[in-house]
Motif scaffolding. Structure first.
Motif, short mmCIF file in Angstrom:
data_model
loop_
_atom_site.label_atom_id
_atom_site.label_comp_id
_atom_site.label_asym_id
_atom_site.label_seq_id
_atom_site.Cartn_x
_atom_site.Cartn_y
_atom_site.Cartn_z
N ASN A 128 0.82 -1.21 0.00
CA ASN A 128 0.00 0.00 0.00
C ASN A 128 0.85 1.26 0.00
O ASN A 128 0.55 2.22 -0.71
CB ASN A 128 -0.96 -0.01 1.20
N MET A 129 1.91 1.24 0.80
CA MET A 129 2.81 2.40 0.82
C MET A 129 3.45 2.61 -0.54
O MET A 129 3.55 3.74 -1.03
CB MET A 129 3.90 2.21 1.89
N ALA A 130 3.88 1.53 -1.16
CA ALA A 130 4.53 1.63 -2.47
C ALA A 130 3.59 2.21 -3.50
O ALA A 130 4.00 3.04 -4.33
CB ALA A 130 5.03 0.26 -2.91
N MET A 131 2.33 1.80 -3.48
CA MET A 131 1.36 2.33 -4.44
C MET A 131 1.14 3.82 -4.21
O MET A 131 1.03 4.59 -5.16
CB MET A 131 0.04 1.57 -4.35
N ALA A 132 1.10 4.23 -2.94
CA ALA A 132 0.95 5.66 -2.64
C ALA A 132 2.16 6.45 -3.14
O ALA A 132 2.01 7.51 -3.76
CB ALA A 132 0.76 5.86 -1.14
N TYR A 133 3.37 5.93 -2.89
CA TYR A 133 4.57 6.58 -3.40
C TYR A 133 4.57 6.64 -4.92
O TYR A 133 4.89 7.66 -5.52
CB TYR A 133 5.83 5.85 -2.93
N SER A 134 4.19 5.55 -5.54
CA SER A 134 4.17 5.49 -7.00
C SER A 134 3.19 6.49 -7.57
O SER A 134 3.49 7.18 -8.56
CB SER A 134 3.83 4.07 -7.46
N ASN A 135 2.01 6.59 -6.97
CA ASN A 135 1.01 7.55 -7.42
C ASN A 135 1.44 8.99 -7.23
O ASN A 135 0.91 9.89 -7.86
CB ASN A 135 -0.33 7.29 -6.72
N SER A 136 2.42 9.20 -6.35
CA SER A 136 2.96 10.54 -6.10
C SER A 136 4.27 10.77 -6.85
O SER A 136 5.00 11.71 -6.55
CB SER A 136 3.20 10.74 -4.60
N ASP A 137 4.57 9.88 -7.80
CA ASP A 137 5.81 9.95 -8.60
C ASP A 137 7.07 9.92 -7.74
O ASP A 137 8.08 10.53 -8.09
CB ASP A 137 5.81 11.18 -9.51
N GLN A 138 7.02 9.21 -6.63
CA GLN A 138 8.19 9.01 -5.78
C GLN A 138 8.70 7.58 -6.02
O GLN A 138 8.60 6.71 -5.16
CB GLN A 138 7.83 9.23 -4.31
N ASN A 139 9.22 7.39 -7.22
CA ASN A 139 9.57 6.05 -7.68
C ASN A 139 10.63 5.37 -6.83
O ASN A 139 10.56 4.15 -6.62
CB ASN A 139 10.00 6.09 -9.15
N ASP A 140 11.61 6.10 -6.33
CA ASP A 140 12.65 5.47 -5.52
C ASP A 140 12.06 4.89 -4.23
O ASP A 140 12.37 3.76 -3.85
CB ASP A 140 13.76 6.47 -5.18
N LYS A 141 11.20 5.67 -3.58
CA LYS A 141 10.56 5.18 -2.35
C LYS A 141 9.61 4.04 -2.66
O LYS A 141 9.50 3.09 -1.88
CB LYS A 141 9.82 6.32 -1.66
N ALA A 142 8.91 4.12 -3.78
CA ALA A 142 7.99 3.05 -4.18
C ALA A 142 8.76 1.75 -4.41
O ALA A 142 8.34 0.69 -3.93
CB ALA A 142 7.21 3.45 -5.43
N LEU A 143 9.87 1.84 -5.12
CA LEU A 143 10.67 0.64 -5.38
C LEU A 143 11.24 0.06 -4.09
O LEU A 143 11.24 -1.16 -3.90
CB LEU A 143 11.80 0.96 -6.36
N GLU A 144 11.69 0.92 -3.21
CA GLU A 144 12.23 0.45 -1.93
C GLU A 144 11.15 -0.29 -1.13
O GLU A 144 11.40 -1.38 -0.60
CB GLU A 144 12.75 1.65 -1.13
N SER A 145 9.96 0.27 -1.08
CA SER A 145 8.86 -0.38 -0.35
C SER A 145 8.47 -1.70 -1.00
O SER A 145 8.23 -2.71 -0.31
CB SER A 145 7.64 0.54 -0.28
N MET A 146 8.39 -1.72 -2.33
CA MET A 146 7.99 -2.94 -3.03
C MET A 146 9.04 -4.04 -2.89
O MET A 146 8.69 -5.21 -2.74
CB MET A 146 7.72 -2.67 -4.51
N GLU A 147 10.30 -3.68 -2.94
CA GLU A 147 11.34 -4.69 -2.78
C GLU A 147 11.28 -5.32 -1.39
O GLU A 147 11.47 -6.53 -1.23
CB GLU A 147 12.71 -4.10 -3.10
N SER A 148 10.96 -4.51 -0.38
CA SER A 148 10.77 -5.05 0.97
C SER A 148 9.54 -5.94 1.02
O SER A 148 9.56 -7.00 1.66
CB SER A 148 10.65 -3.91 1.99
#
Length: 109
Positions: free
Chosen positions: A17-37
């Motif tokens: 859920n956090m990754a999707m929120a980051y991704s929707n906010s164009d914060q790709n680095d944070k989204a990738l970090e969350s998704m990898e975890s």
């Protein structure tokens, strides 16, 4: 909080859920970090839907980051998890996303 009680499935879902929120906010680095975890936690889960969701979401985050080959790889990992279900709509969605990732990868080359 989930980490403190050892509920890795809930933690993986929260990270999704956090990754999707980051991704929707164009914060790709944070989204990738969350998704990898999330992938790290979900890959050993008995919950097939969680594993499927995690691979599909990782593919979506990679698509947003324009990392099409990595997106395709994530969708390829989701495909066997959705194959053979009575409701074939998830399989169709994964195949459609794979086709889009492949097409965009070829355009980028």
């Amino acid at each position: 909080i989930w980490r403190s009680v050892g509920d890795s499935d809930s933690q993986a879902l929260e990270l999704n859920n956090m990754a999707m929120a980051y991704s929707n906010s164009d914060q790709n680095d944070k989204a990738l970090e969350s998704m990898e975890s999330a992938v790290s936690l979900a890959q050993n889960s008995a919950d097939k839907k969680l594993r499927t969701l995690t691979w599909i979401n990782l593919g979506g985050v990679y698509m947003g980051a324009e990392k099409y080959d990595l997106a395709l790889n994530a969708y390829e990992k989701a495909l066997p998890l959705v194959r053979g279900q009575a409701d074939r709509s998830d399989e169709g969605r994964v195949l459609s996303r794979m086709a889009l990732a492949a097409a965009r990868s070829n355009q980028a080359d």
